[in-house]
Scaffold this motif. Sequence first.
Motif, PDB file in Angstrom:
ATOM      1  N   GLY A 246       0.805  -1.215   0.000  1.00  0.00           N
ATOM      2  CA  GLY A 246       0.000   0.000   0.000  1.00  0.00           C
ATOM      3  C   GLY A 246       0.832   1.257   0.000  1.00  0.00           C
ATOM      4  N   LEU A 247       2.034   1.195   0.539  1.00  0.00           N
ATOM      5  CA  LEU A 247       2.934   2.336   0.512  1.00  0.00           C
ATOM      6  C   LEU A 247       4.357   1.858   0.753  1.00  0.00           C
ATOM      7  CD1 LEU A 247       2.739   4.433   3.817  1.00  0.00           C
ATOM      8  CD2 LEU A 247       2.081   2.056   3.650  1.00  0.00           C
ATOM      9  N   ALA A 248       5.295   2.702   0.392  1.00  0.00           N
ATOM     10  CA  ALA A 248       6.713   2.439   0.619  1.00  0.00           C
ATOM     11  C   ALA A 248       7.289   3.614   1.404  1.00  0.00           C
ATOM     12  CB  ALA A 248       7.454   2.265  -0.703  1.00  0.00           C
ATOM     13  N   LEU A 249       8.333   3.335   2.171  1.00  0.00           N
ATOM     14  CA  LEU A 249       8.892   4.359   3.051  1.00  0.00           C
ATOM     15  C   LEU A 249      10.321   4.733   2.683  1.00  0.00           C
ATOM     16  CD1 LEU A 249       7.600   2.875   6.438  1.00  0.00           C
ATOM     17  CD2 LEU A 249       6.543   4.677   5.065  1.00  0.00           C
ATOM     18  N   GLY A 250      10.795   4.268   1.544  1.00  0.00           N
ATOM     19  CA  GLY A 250      12.191   4.457   1.182  1.00  0.00           C
ATOM     20  C   GLY A 250      12.593   5.889   0.907  1.00  0.00           C
ATOM     21  N   ARG A 251      11.627   6.767   0.613  1.00  0.00           N
ATOM     22  CA  ARG A 251      11.946   8.173   0.332  1.00  0.00           C
ATOM     23  C   ARG A 251      11.318   9.123   1.328  1.00  0.00           C
ATOM     24  NH1 ARG A 251      11.123   8.296  -6.285  1.00  0.00           N
ATOM     25  NH2 ARG A 251      12.676   6.657  -6.767  1.00  0.00           N
ATOM     26  N   LEU A 252      10.986   8.606   2.470  1.00  0.00           N
ATOM     27  CA  LEU A 252      10.375   9.448   3.508  1.00  0.00           C
ATOM     28  C   LEU A 252      11.312  10.595   3.879  1.00  0.00           C
ATOM     29  CD1 LEU A 252       7.766   9.228   5.448  1.00  0.00           C
ATOM     30  CD2 LEU A 252       9.444   8.589   7.185  1.00  0.00           C
ATOM     31  N   GLN A 253      10.741  11.777   4.009  1.00  0.00           N
ATOM     32  CA  GLN A 253      11.549  12.949   4.346  1.00  0.00           C
ATOM     33  C   GLN A 253      11.502  13.290   5.832  1.00  0.00           C
ATOM     34  OE1 GLN A 253      10.958  16.294   1.545  1.00  0.00           O
ATOM     35  NE2 GLN A 253       9.895  14.823   0.221  1.00  0.00           N
ATOM     36  N   THR A 254      10.329  13.115   6.454  1.00  0.00           N
ATOM     37  CA  THR A 254      10.183  13.468   7.871  1.00  0.00           C
ATOM     38  C   THR A 254       9.414  12.382   8.601  1.00  0.00           C
ATOM     39  OG1 THR A 254      10.165  15.839   7.362  1.00  0.00           O
ATOM     40  CG2 THR A 254       9.341  15.178   9.517  1.00  0.00           C
ATOM     41  N   LEU A 255       9.955  11.971   9.735  1.00  0.00           N
ATOM     42  CA  LEU A 255       9.300  11.006  10.613  1.00  0.00           C
ATOM     43  C   LEU A 255       8.996  11.687  11.935  1.00  0.00           C
ATOM     44  CD1 LEU A 255       8.516   8.058  11.528  1.00  0.00           C
ATOM     45  CD2 LEU A 255      10.880   7.876  12.349  1.00  0.00           C
ATOM     46  N   VAL A 256       7.776  11.488  12.435  1.00  0.00           N
ATOM     47  CA  VAL A 256       7.383  12.002  13.747  1.00  0.00           C
ATOM     48  C   VAL A 256       7.016  10.827  14.641  1.00  0.00           C
ATOM     49  CG1 VAL A 256       5.776  13.443  15.050  1.00  0.00           C
ATOM     50  CG2 VAL A 256       6.508  14.153  12.761  1.00  0.00           C
ATOM     51  N   LEU A 257       7.639  10.756  15.790  1.00  0.00           N
ATOM     52  CA  LEU A 257       7.258   9.796  16.825  1.00  0.00           C
ATOM     53  C   LEU A 257       6.576  10.582  17.929  1.00  0.00           C
ATOM     54  CD1 LEU A 257      10.545   7.680  17.035  1.00  0.00           C
ATOM     55  CD2 LEU A 257       8.409   7.020  15.939  1.00  0.00           C
TER      56      LEU A 257
END
Length: 421
Positions: free
Chosen positions: A141-152
């Motif tokens: 459903g989605l890929a995370l290989g080019r994620l720019q910002t992660l929020v925890l």
Amino acid sequence: MSFASLGLPAPLLNALSSQGLLQPTPVQAAAIPAALQGRDVLAQAPTGSGKTLAFGLPLLAQYQAKSTRQPAALVLLPTRELAAQVGEQLHALALAQGSKLKLVVAYGGVAINPQLMALRGGADIVVATPGRLLDLVEHNGLALGRLQTLVLDEADRLLDMGFAAELQRILALLPAQRQTLLFSATFPDDVNTLAAQWLRDPLRIQVAGADQVAPAITQRTMLVDEERRTALLIQLLKQEDWAQLLVFIGTHRLADKLAVRLQQAGISAAALHGELSQGRRSQTLAGFKAGHLRVLLATDVAARGIDIAELPAVLNYDLPRSATDYQHRIGRTGRAGASGLAISFVTPASEAHFRLIEKRQGQRVARETLEGFAPQAPAPLNAAGQHDGKGGIKGKRMSKKDKLRAAAAQAAGTAGQDDGE
């Protein structure tokens, strides 16, 4: 200080103004400029301090309609309710600023197919719980290989609720070059370890009082025998003018049972816990927020997504397992500068437990009794046969000192028997 001084774009400032938001909270004032510059942020701030906008506004400002199959930003949260709440707040601001940004909220407990359909064509921002995020990845459903910002967000709760393994699997899917924003009300050792692994030279923010109870919250403690807590709760609801009351319950079975008892007493009440379907949970929470229910009986997991601006009071029917949980619970009231009330029922058996909660928060709460409800049961003895007022924060395990005392007492007794033989 105003939001305009933080570097946010004009459409977003207009959206904030339309919602009556003119001045940033301390955590927002500190985090937003750094996040807009692309810097990692490690922020400790108490519940109700405005953490959602502290990371949400930079996301809305930076990622405007850049949809690809791989999202630009990902927000991870521990519960369905919290994910839905954050998603609603960000979506409302995006609409108010006229943005075409695509935001998808995903969590478990509901069918995955509608969420997969929502992700067709990509998304700018995904707000998700860890387990459902991994499900979506496995379903392509989605890929995370080019994620720019992660929020925890609510990092301490993510770890407390057993998501450590899922977080490590997610970390393996992320690019090494990214921005990471971590927000947490408390910073136990496991959160510090997580931060060291996931963040690079972050700006560290600690809002004053982040490790203490908000001063706007008045705390009260009522002594009562365990079997009379329900009667005391009904009496308080009859004599107090609380428009709404959030009651924390230890188990879902007790929450259901207590809801029936209150309804029989003519008090509008409902239970909220993880055993309910997502539709039922959403309906119950919406009814409470709208004022159709006076009392919501919630377990800790279900209550994490509850955010009511002027909730007047919360009540610990069962005490939490730790001082950190106590802080999270009472932080549901007294939000955004409003005053609040937090009441805890303390039984003879839980007195020692509550004393350690008081010690951890650095505040003593006066004991009260309501006429006709003074406890009759004696406090339990420890392993050494003493009323020493000590106990364990988690469960009823003996402290190290108690174990030493018990061993010494046992050794003395054995020596006495030997001398008499």
